[in-house]
Design a protein around this motif. Structure first.
Motif, PDB file in Angstrom:
ATOM      1  N   SER A  19      11.033  13.888  -0.456  1.00 24.86           N
ATOM      2  CA  SER A  19      10.083  13.397  -1.465  1.00 24.86           C
ATOM      3  C   SER A  19       8.640  13.673  -1.084  1.00 24.86           C
ATOM      4  N   GLY A  20       8.430  14.321   0.057  1.00 24.06           N
ATOM      5  CA  GLY A  20       7.083  14.667   0.470  1.00 24.06           C
ATOM      6  C   GLY A  20       6.428  13.691   1.422  1.00 24.06           C
ATOM      7  N   VAL A  21       7.181  12.726   1.936  1.00 26.93           N
ATOM      8  CA  VAL A  21       6.628  11.758   2.880  1.00 26.93           C
ATOM      9  C   VAL A  21       6.544  12.397   4.265  1.00 26.93           C
ATOM     10  N   PRO A  22       5.388  12.384   4.921  1.00 25.05           N
ATOM     11  CA  PRO A  22       5.283  12.918   6.289  1.00 25.05           C
ATOM     12  C   PRO A  22       5.964  11.961   7.278  1.00 25.05           C
ATOM     13  N   VAL A  23       7.225  12.209   7.563  1.00 21.76           N
ATOM     14  CA  VAL A  23       8.045  11.251   8.303  1.00 21.76           C
ATOM     15  C   VAL A  23       7.491  10.981   9.693  1.00 21.76           C
ATOM     16  N   SER A  41       0.842  -1.199   0.000  1.00 26.79           N
ATOM     17  CA  SER A  41       0.000   0.000   0.000  1.00 26.79           C
ATOM     18  C   SER A  41       0.874   1.245   0.000  1.00 26.79           C
ATOM     19  N   ASN A  42       0.251   2.407  -0.218  1.00 22.09           N
ATOM     20  CA  ASN A  42       0.998   3.670  -0.174  1.00 22.09           C
ATOM     21  C   ASN A  42       1.648   3.878   1.182  1.00 22.09           C
ATOM     22  N   PHE A  43       0.908   3.527   2.234  1.00 20.86           N
ATOM     23  CA  PHE A  43       1.467   3.671   3.577  1.00 20.86           C
ATOM     24  C   PHE A  43       2.680   2.760   3.766  1.00 20.86           C
ATOM     25  N   GLY A  44       2.621   1.546   3.212  1.00 18.87           N
ATOM     26  CA  GLY A  44       3.750   0.637   3.303  1.00 18.87           C
ATOM     27  C   GLY A  44       4.972   1.166   2.594  1.00 18.87           C
ATOM     28  N   TYR A  45       4.767   1.761   1.417  1.00 24.23           N
ATOM     29  CA  TYR A  45       5.894   2.350   0.697  1.00 24.23           C
ATOM     30  C   TYR A  45       6.488   3.525   1.473  1.00 24.23           C
ATOM     31  N   GLN A  46       5.626   4.282   2.136  1.00 22.45           N
ATOM     32  CA  GLN A  46       6.123   5.382   2.959  1.00 22.45           C
ATOM     33  C   GLN A  46       6.940   4.869   4.139  1.00 22.45           C
ATOM     34  N   LEU A  47       6.468   3.793   4.769  1.00 25.67           N
ATOM     35  CA  LEU A  47       7.228   3.202   5.872  1.00 25.67           C
ATOM     36  C   LEU A  47       8.601   2.732   5.413  1.00 25.67           C
ATOM     37  N   ALA A  93      10.303   3.802   2.837  1.00 26.85           N
ATOM     38  CA  ALA A  93      11.115   4.961   2.482  1.00 26.85           C
ATOM     39  C   ALA A  93      11.708   5.614   3.724  1.00 26.85           C
ATOM     40  N   VAL A  94      10.901   5.736   4.775  1.00 33.19           N
ATOM     41  CA  VAL A  94      11.399   6.317   6.030  1.00 33.19           C
ATOM     42  C   VAL A  94      12.456   5.418   6.652  1.00 33.19           C
ATOM     43  N   ARG A  95      12.251   4.113   6.568  1.00 27.10           N
ATOM     44  CA  ARG A  95      13.236   3.178   7.108  1.00 27.10           C
ATOM     45  C   ARG A  95      14.570   3.299   6.390  1.00 27.10           C
ATOM     46  N   ASP A  96      14.542   3.428   5.078  1.00 25.34           N
ATOM     47  CA  ASP A  96      15.783   3.455   4.304  1.00 25.34           C
ATOM     48  C   ASP A  96      16.526   4.776   4.450  1.00 25.34           C
ATOM     49  N   ASP A  97      15.795   5.899   4.381  1.00 23.95           N
ATOM     50  CA  ASP A  97      16.460   7.212   4.459  1.00 23.95           C
ATOM     51  C   ASP A  97      15.417   8.266   4.800  1.00 23.95           C
ATOM     52  N   GLU A  98      15.443   8.750   6.029  1.00 27.38           N
ATOM     53  CA  GLU A  98      14.443   9.716   6.467  1.00 27.38           C
ATOM     54  C   GLU A  98      14.557  11.027   5.702  1.00 27.38           C
ATOM     55  N   GLU A  99      15.800  11.499   5.481  1.00 25.60           N
ATOM     56  CA  GLU A  99      15.982  12.776   4.793  1.00 25.60           C
ATOM     57  C   GLU A  99      15.444  12.712   3.369  1.00 25.60           C
ATOM     58  N   ALA A 100      15.774  11.621   2.676  1.00 25.28           N
ATOM     59  CA  ALA A 100      15.288  11.479   1.303  1.00 25.28           C
ATOM     60  C   ALA A 100      13.771  11.340   1.267  1.00 25.28           C
TER      61      ALA A 100
END
Length: 306
Positions: free
Chosen positions: A190-194, A171-177, A179-186
């Motif tokens: 990219s617009g992810v609400p960390v 899901s979109n939420f899973g992809y956001q999780l 992304a945050v796990r791999d690199d919070e700054e990136a």
């Protein structure tokens, strides 16, 4: 043999002393045994001054629901809500930390909760913890003398959590999780609400773990501060994901199977050698091996090799 003679004879046979030499509590127990009455009191027989918060809450819930199934469901939901609330507070206090500092902060909070649980005896039962009264084999009460029903219940829960995790990761939420796990700054760039993503991930994890804890209590019929918040329990919960692979649906399943095998072997060795703590020693060794040689876990290493 009249009642007094029977009670006196029972005191001599069970305790080796005359009935008059026993203290008040011992005399009460002997009389109850002689009369074939319960030797302990349930929550309904405890005076309001002596009843703990847990006793009163159980009585109120029983009065409203009137069934064991309702009480268990209420306890599971209440545990999930409490876990979500604690997770929210913990996340707000620790999400500014990263890496090993965040891990240490969560461990410190868990140890603080253990100390609080040991202190508030009226709510948690202190060091002794809380026990569930066993009423016999009952589906509505989720109790059984055989471990087989709990095996199937655990299997259903594992399958449900696996399916939920698979759907979540896609899901979109899973992809956001991820992304945050791999690199919070990136992820933030990219617009992810960390912060919000991490908070919802922690809340979801806390709620799922609390529901599993309800099944744990029904199986063991007891819970204590060490089992709920102890360091050993925290390691057993987190290590399967590290072994199998973080961010994967099947990783915790594989890691959990390895952990069960290690736990059974170390328990057997501890019983044979009378050396305690072998399980924690084995868990620490496994953690070091994973961090040094397979930091992505077994599934992560397999995927990189493919």
């Amino acid at each position: 043999m009249n009642d007094e003679a029977r009670i006196a004879d029972m005191a001599l046979r069970l305790l080796g002393r005359a009935f008059d030499e026993l203290d008040e509590q011992e005399q009460r127990v002997i009389c109850a045994i002689a009369e074939r009455a319960p030797t302990s009191r349930n929550a309904g027989e405890i005076d309001d001054e002596e009843a703990s918060f847990g006793d009163r809450l159980a009585d109120r819930v029983a009065a409203v629901g009137g069934s064991w199934g309702f009480i268990i469901a209420f306890g599971g939901v209440l545990g999930a809500v409490a876990s979500i609330a604690v997770a929210g507070l913990m996340g707000a206090a620790t999400f500014r930390l990263r890496g090993v500092y965040f891990a240490l902060a969560t461990v410190a909070i868990s140890l603080c909760l253990e100390k609080l649980a040991r202190h508030f005896i009226g709510i948690t039962g202190g060091d002794a913890g809380l026990a569930v009264r066993f009423i016999g084999d009952s589906l509505s009460a989720a109790q059984s003398r055989s471990p087989l029903p709990f095996f199937f219940a655990s299997l259903v829960m594992v399958v449900a959590y696996y399916v939920l995790t698979r759907r979540l990761l896609r899901s979109n939420f899973g992809y956001q999780l991820q992304a945050v796990r791999d690199d919070e700054e990136a992820a933030a760039a990219s617009g992810v609400p960390v912060f919000r993503t991490k908070m919802w991930g922690l809340i979801l994890s806390a709620g799922m773990t609390a529901l599993t804890g309800a099944l744990y209590v029904q199986f063991y019929l007891a819970i204590d501060p060490g089992a709920a918040f102890g360091l050993g329990q925290a390691i057993q919960i987190q290590l399967p994901s590290l072994i199998g692979g973080l961010g994967t649906a099947g990783g915790p399943v594989i890691g959990g199977a390895i952990m069960i095998l290690v736990s059974e072997v170390t328990n057997w060795l501890s019983a044979r050698t009378a050396i305690h703590g072998l399980d924690i020693l084995a868990y620490g060794a496994i953690l070091l091996i994973v961090v040094m040689f397979v930091p992505g876990g077994l599934l992560g290493r397999t995927r990189r090799g493919a």
